[in-house]
Design a protein around this motif. Structure first.
Motif, PDB file in Angstrom:
ATOM      1  N   GLY A 128      11.606  70.936  49.460  1.00 30.17           N
ATOM      2  CA  GLY A 128      12.520  71.536  48.814  1.00 30.17           C
ATOM      3  C   GLY A 128      12.351  71.075  47.558  1.00 30.17           C
ATOM      4  N   ARG A 129      12.401  71.840  46.380  1.00 29.06           N
ATOM      5  CA  ARG A 129      12.504  71.516  45.044  1.00 29.06           C
ATOM      6  C   ARG A 129      11.315  71.038  44.592  1.00 29.06           C
ATOM      7  N   ASP A 130      10.382  71.120  45.185  1.00 31.81           N
ATOM      8  CA  ASP A 130       8.899  70.502  44.943  1.00 31.81           C
ATOM      9  C   ASP A 130       8.453  70.600  43.485  1.00 31.81           C
ATOM     10  N   HIS A 131       9.210  71.901  43.076  1.00 38.30           N
ATOM     11  CA  HIS A 131       8.614  72.387  41.599  1.00 38.30           C
ATOM     12  C   HIS A 131       9.168  71.395  40.643  1.00 38.30           C
ATOM     13  N   TYR A 132       9.917  70.259  41.038  1.00 40.98           N
ATOM     14  CA  TYR A 132      10.279  69.307  39.989  1.00 40.98           C
ATOM     15  C   TYR A 132      10.077  67.915  40.658  1.00 40.98           C
ATOM     16  N   LEU A 133       9.130  67.877  41.664  1.00 40.01           N
ATOM     17  CA  LEU A 133       8.760  66.539  41.933  1.00 40.01           C
ATOM     18  C   LEU A 133       7.258  66.239  41.690  1.00 40.01           C
ATOM     19  N   THR A 134       7.209  64.887  41.347  1.00 39.43           N
ATOM     20  CA  THR A 134       5.871  64.623  41.132  1.00 39.43           C
ATOM     21  C   THR A 134       5.383  63.514  42.201  1.00 39.43           C
ATOM     22  N   ALA A 135       6.153  62.995  42.954  1.00 39.83           N
ATOM     23  CA  ALA A 135       5.915  62.205  44.069  1.00 39.83           C
ATOM     24  C   ALA A 135       7.093  61.819  45.149  1.00 39.83           C
ATOM     25  N   VAL A 136       6.563  61.294  46.125  1.00 39.81           N
ATOM     26  CA  VAL A 136       7.608  60.742  47.128  1.00 39.81           C
ATOM     27  C   VAL A 136       7.345  59.647  47.755  1.00 39.81           C
ATOM     28  N   THR A 137       8.395  58.895  48.432  1.00 44.69           N
ATOM     29  CA  THR A 137       8.254  57.578  49.227  1.00 44.69           C
ATOM     30  C   THR A 137       9.132  57.534  50.108  1.00 44.69           C
ATOM     31  N   ARG A 138       9.047  56.576  50.818  1.00 47.75           N
ATOM     32  CA  ARG A 138      10.294  56.451  52.051  1.00 47.75           C
ATOM     33  C   ARG A 138      10.669  54.857  51.755  1.00 47.75           C
ATOM     34  N   ILE A 139      11.906  54.597  51.724  1.00 45.24           N
ATOM     35  CA  ILE A 139      12.540  53.330  51.596  1.00 45.24           C
ATOM     36  C   ILE A 139      13.640  53.275  52.719  1.00 45.24           C
ATOM     37  N   ASP A 140      13.408  52.101  53.415  1.00 40.85           N
ATOM     38  CA  ASP A 140      14.640  52.250  54.801  1.00 40.85           C
ATOM     39  C   ASP A 140      14.778  53.275  55.513  1.00 40.85           C
ATOM     40  N   ASN A 141      13.432  54.007  55.444  1.00 42.53           N
ATOM     41  CA  ASN A 141      13.309  55.425  56.533  1.00 42.53           C
ATOM     42  C   ASN A 141      13.980  56.727  55.863  1.00 42.53           C
TER      43      ASN A 141
END
Length: 310
Positions: A128-141
């Motif tokens: 969702g909204r990946d049009h404005y995302l450059t990266a993702v990660t996970r912190i504390d699940n």
């Protein structure tokens, strides 16, 4: 949030170790977002804002902070959501991108976390909204989304992508036709800006999305018996990238005798004098702040002339 950035100078030791620190914040709900601490100058309670006529609706106003007038952008609106409601208890993250200072209005600021770039990944397809995302990660699940700030700034305050007359001569443009340049950047906007600039110079462009992809590409090249310095006039790489940052990519290239002659320019929106020291430490040939078309074109022109292509 007082003192959250007190030790920012000590954090420069993370650079070159493929590590970063993220400042976590929230916009219009439970979703967590992150921004690289190196781009953050200050975090403060939202100050009094003065509305600016004819400005983008994303700019909620300007604030007078430490003697300077700084535009304050509603980051929720900028990413396609409704604007933040009451801003009395909101926060502003003062940032520096591409040598310009602006504030991002957010609902709340959480904490700073120490991360490895290997744990930062490109956004999955269909996010969702990946049009404005450059990266993702996970912190504390919990999923943390890293916004493509360069895309937002390009939409709110577009910069000229034109190269001034006289920067590229007819002779240089002719020589450029036989040359290729490798570019590496995780921001789709930055990749397009750089590509258009280089194509105006006349060179062919190979554009990759992150440091890990670039290193694998170059290793495959040398495994086939090719020399990167003969295949490409130069590599122009961003510093902040998921999987592997530009500093680590440069260090890996310089440590491999088969590719260490490749000319490397680090091209980044990160500001700070430590960049110059890191350029020398990892063995890059040059450092260039984003996005200045004339400066970028001039660097490529200098390389074309140095290559002495007939």
């Amino acid at each position: 949030m007082a003192g959250v950035l007190d030790s920012v100078n000590q954090r420069t030791q993370l650079v070159g170790q493929n590590r970063l620190e993220l400042l976590l914040f929230r916009l219009d709900g439970k979703q967590l977002y992150g921004i690289n601490v190196f781009k953050v100058k200050e975090v403060l309670q939202c100050p009094k804002l003065t509305h600016m006529p004819k400005s983008s609706p994303i700019v909620r106003g300007v604030a007078n902070i430490r003697g300077g007038t700084i535009p304050i952008l509603d980051l929720a609106m900028a990413t396609g959501s409704a604007k933040l409601g009451s801003i009395d208890n909101a926060f502003v993250i003062i940032t520096e991108y591409n040598t310009k200072i602006q504030g991002f209005l957010v609902h709340s600021v959480e904490r700073i976390v120490n991360m490895n770039w290997e744990d930062i990944h490109p956004p999955p397809k269909g996010t969702g909204r990946d049009h404005y995302l450059t990266a993702v990660t996970r912190i504390d699940n919990q999923l943390v989304e890293i916004i493509d700030v360069e895309k937002i700034l390009a939409e709110v305050a577009p910069v000229s992508e034109n190269i001034s007359a006289g920067v590229v001569t007819e002779e240089v443009a002719h020589k450029a036709l036989s040359l290729r340049v490798l570019t590496v950047d995780d921001s789709s906007v930055a990749r397009k800006q750089v590509t258009r600039c280089l194509q105006t110079v006349g060179v062919e462009v190979t554009a990759l999305n992150d440091g890990r992809q670039a290193l694998e590409f170059l290793r495959k090249l040398v495994d086939e018996g090719k020399k990167p310095e003969e295949e490409f006039l130069m590599m122009i790489s961003d510093i902040e990238m998921p999987e592997m940052d530009g500093y680590t990519l440069t260090a890996e290239i310089r440590s491999d005798p088969r590719m260490q002659k490749l000319h490397i320019i680090l091209h980044t929106s990160l500001s700070g004098v430590f960049n110059q020291a890191m350029v020398k430490k990892v063995g890059a040939d040059d450092f260039l702040a984003k996005f200045r078309p004339d400066d970028l074109a001039a660097r490529v022109v200098d390389r074309i002339r140095a290559a002495d292509i007939s």
